[in-house]
Design a protein around this motif. Structure first.
Motif, short mmCIF file in Angstrom:
data_model
loop_
_atom_site.label_atom_id
_atom_site.label_comp_id
_atom_site.label_asym_id
_atom_site.label_seq_id
_atom_site.Cartn_x
_atom_site.Cartn_y
_atom_site.Cartn_z
N LEU A 1 0.97 -1.39 -0.05
CA LEU A 1 -0.06 -0.05 0.21
C LEU A 1 0.98 1.23 0.09
CD1 LEU A 1 -2.58 -1.02 2.47
CD2 LEU A 1 -3.16 -0.87 0.15
N LYS A 2 1.95 1.23 0.69
CA LYS A 2 2.80 2.43 0.91
C LYS A 2 3.65 2.76 -0.46
CE LYS A 2 3.73 2.29 5.94
NZ LYS A 2 4.78 2.07 6.67
N ALA A 3 3.86 1.60 -1.25
CA ALA A 3 4.38 1.76 -2.53
C ALA A 3 3.30 2.02 -3.53
CB ALA A 3 4.93 0.45 -3.05
N GLY A 4 2.05 2.15 -3.29
CA GLY A 4 1.31 2.56 -4.38
C GLY A 4 0.40 1.57 -5.00
N ALA A 5 0.66 0.30 -4.44
CA ALA A 5 -0.31 -0.98 -4.87
C ALA A 5 -1.82 -0.49 -4.50
CB ALA A 5 0.04 -2.20 -4.48
N ALA A 6 -2.80 -1.26 -5.18
CA ALA A 6 -4.23 -1.28 -4.90
C ALA A 6 -4.61 -2.54 -4.41
CB ALA A 6 -4.93 -0.78 -6.10
N PRO A 7 -5.44 -2.79 -3.59
CA PRO A 7 -6.03 -3.95 -2.95
C PRO A 7 -6.87 -4.92 -4.09
CG PRO A 7 -6.80 -2.29 -1.22
CD PRO A 7 -6.23 -1.53 -2.90
N THR A 8 -6.97 -4.01 -5.21
CA THR A 8 -7.55 -4.85 -6.43
C THR A 8 -6.54 -5.58 -7.46
OG1 THR A 8 -7.77 -2.81 -7.69
CG2 THR A 8 -9.88 -3.41 -6.45
N ASP A 9 -5.35 -5.23 -7.07
CA ASP A 9 -4.19 -5.70 -7.99
C ASP A 9 -4.10 -7.35 -7.83
OD1 ASP A 9 -3.71 -3.25 -8.63
OD2 ASP A 9 -1.99 -3.12 -7.54
N PRO A 10 -3.86 -8.08 -8.90
CA PRO A 10 -4.11 -9.42 -8.60
C PRO A 10 -2.91 -10.16 -7.66
CG PRO A 10 -4.04 -8.92 -11.00
CD PRO A 10 -3.84 -7.60 -10.27
N SER A 11 -1.94 -9.56 -7.44
CA SER A 11 -0.77 -9.96 -6.65
C SER A 11 -0.96 -9.50 -5.20
CB SER A 11 0.33 -9.88 -7.21
OG SER A 11 0.91 -8.40 -7.52
N PHE A 12 -1.73 -8.78 -5.18
CA PHE A 12 -1.78 -7.93 -3.69
C PHE A 12 -1.93 -8.90 -2.68
CE2 PHE A 12 -3.78 -5.54 -0.12
CZ PHE A 12 -2.99 -4.52 -0.13
N GLY A 13 -1.00 -8.48 -1.68
CA GLY A 13 -1.00 -9.40 -0.34
C GLY A 13 -0.20 -10.61 -0.40
N GLY A 14 0.35 -10.92 -1.63
CA GLY A 14 1.26 -12.11 -1.85
C GLY A 14 2.60 -11.91 -1.13
N GLU A 15 3.40 -12.71 -0.88
CA GLU A 15 4.79 -12.77 -0.56
C GLU A 15 5.81 -13.38 -1.73
OE1 GLU A 15 6.22 -12.77 3.99
OE2 GLU A 15 5.61 -14.64 3.29
N PRO A 16 6.91 -12.69 -1.79
CA PRO A 16 7.84 -13.32 -2.57
C PRO A 16 8.32 -14.74 -1.95
CG PRO A 16 8.83 -11.25 -1.75
CD PRO A 16 7.32 -11.48 -1.33
N GLU A 17 8.99 -15.41 -2.99
CA GLU A 17 9.37 -16.85 -2.48
C GLU A 17 10.78 -16.77 -1.46
OE1 GLU A 17 10.98 -21.00 -4.32
OE2 GLU A 17 10.21 -19.47 -5.69
N PRO A 18 11.58 -15.70 -1.56
CA PRO A 18 12.54 -15.60 -0.94
C PRO A 18 12.05 -15.63 0.84
CG PRO A 18 12.93 -14.54 -2.58
CD PRO A 18 11.91 -14.54 -2.82
N ALA A 19 11.17 -14.86 0.86
CA ALA A 19 10.43 -14.76 2.32
C ALA A 19 9.42 -15.68 2.76
CB ALA A 19 9.46 -13.55 2.21
N TRP A 20 9.47 -16.99 1.92
CA TRP A 20 8.70 -18.05 2.65
C TRP A 20 9.32 -18.69 3.69
CZ3 TRP A 20 7.13 -20.76 -2.54
CH2 TRP A 20 6.36 -20.20 -3.27
N ARG A 21 8.63 -19.29 4.60
CA ARG A 21 9.29 -19.78 5.81
C ARG A 21 9.26 -21.65 5.59
NH1 ARG A 21 12.47 -16.05 5.36
NH2 ARG A 21 11.90 -14.17 6.53
N LEU A 22 10.00 -22.16 6.54
CA LEU A 22 10.36 -23.65 6.50
C LEU A 22 9.29 -24.32 7.36
CD1 LEU A 22 13.92 -23.68 6.88
CD2 LEU A 22 12.68 -23.68 4.82
N LEU A 23 8.77 -25.56 6.77
CA LEU A 23 7.95 -26.37 7.36
C LEU A 23 8.54 -27.99 7.37
CD1 LEU A 23 5.06 -27.01 8.57
CD2 LEU A 23 4.27 -27.46 6.24
N GLY A 24 8.46 -28.47 8.55
CA GLY A 24 9.10 -29.82 8.57
C GLY A 24 9.78 -30.02 9.79
N ILE A 25 11.04 -30.74 9.62
CA ILE A 25 11.94 -31.05 10.79
C ILE A 25 13.10 -30.87 10.32
CG2 ILE A 25 10.52 -32.90 11.73
CD1 ILE A 25 12.26 -35.01 10.62
N ASP A 26 14.19 -30.72 10.99
CA ASP A 26 15.64 -30.65 10.96
C ASP A 26 16.15 -31.37 10.00
OD1 ASP A 26 15.77 -27.95 12.53
OD2 ASP A 26 16.65 -29.48 14.24
#
Length: 209
Positions: free
Chosen positions: A121-146
């Protein structure tokens, strides 16, 4: 339980209406008054000597903040939540660390990394943008065990759902997106935690032989 109350603004509404009634009702404790006006601050000090009189909201938030807190919540389902907060830590710990018997989910990052909607929102995106609210893959986190954890995509947030549900409540009588009774229960819980917390200070224990 006494409801600790701060009045922000000491003009006609704060000085004439709110403050006298809050101070007179034994269910409330007038803990703070916030006003930028020096004359009104002096008046507040004279009228309510037990209240903290502050020049701005930042001072109020600093007064109310805890620098180091740890709380354990036991839910009706049997799940335990461990909540840490430290404003002085030199390194940021995980924001979410969910542990199960067969795996775990760990996510680091403060806002806006936690919820990218604000940054978008601060960067000027609109809530109606198709990718709004998504997170880039480098920010994904880990699920599982060590040794066998895998990155998983973060579900897109949707602030817009709040306004859609509010419109449904106003126009069609649907439930409110946030039940005010839930907010009251959270405040009551925080107050009980403060009342029951104990800070123990004393000389360090000496090791025994």
């Amino acid at each position: 339980m006494t409801i600790r109350t701060a009045i922000i603004g000491f003009g006609t509404a704060g000085r004439v209406f709110h403050a006298p009634f809050v101070a007179a009702d034994p269910h409330y404790a007038l803990s703070a008054v916030v006003t930028r006006d020096e004359g009104r601050r002096a008046e507040a000090v004279a009228r309510y000597p037990s209240a903290r009189v502050l020049p701005d909201v930042d001072a109020l938030l600093t007064l109310a903040a805890d620098e180091d807190s740890f709380v354990v919540l036991r839910h009706d389902s049997g799940v335990h939540s461990y909540l840490w907060m430290n404003g002085l830590a030199a390194q940021v710990g995980p924001r979410f660390h969910v542990l199960g018997s067969r795996g775990a989910y760990t996510k680091y990052g403060l806002d806006p990394q936690l919820d990218p909607q604000e940054a978008a929102l601060k960067a000027g995106a609109a809530p109606t943008d198709p990718s709004f609210g998504g997170e880039p893959e480098p920010a994904w986190r880990l699920l599982g065990i060590d040794g066998a954890a895998r990155p998983v995509p973060t579900l897109a947030g949707s602030y817009a759902q709040f306004y859609a549900r509010l419109a449904d409540a106003l126009l069609s009588g649907g439930p409110l997106p946030v039940d005010p009774r839930e907010a009251v229960r959270v405040i009551e819980l925080v107050e009980r935690i403060h009342q029951r917390s104990v800070v123990q200070c004393g000389p360090a224990a000496r090791p025994t032989a």
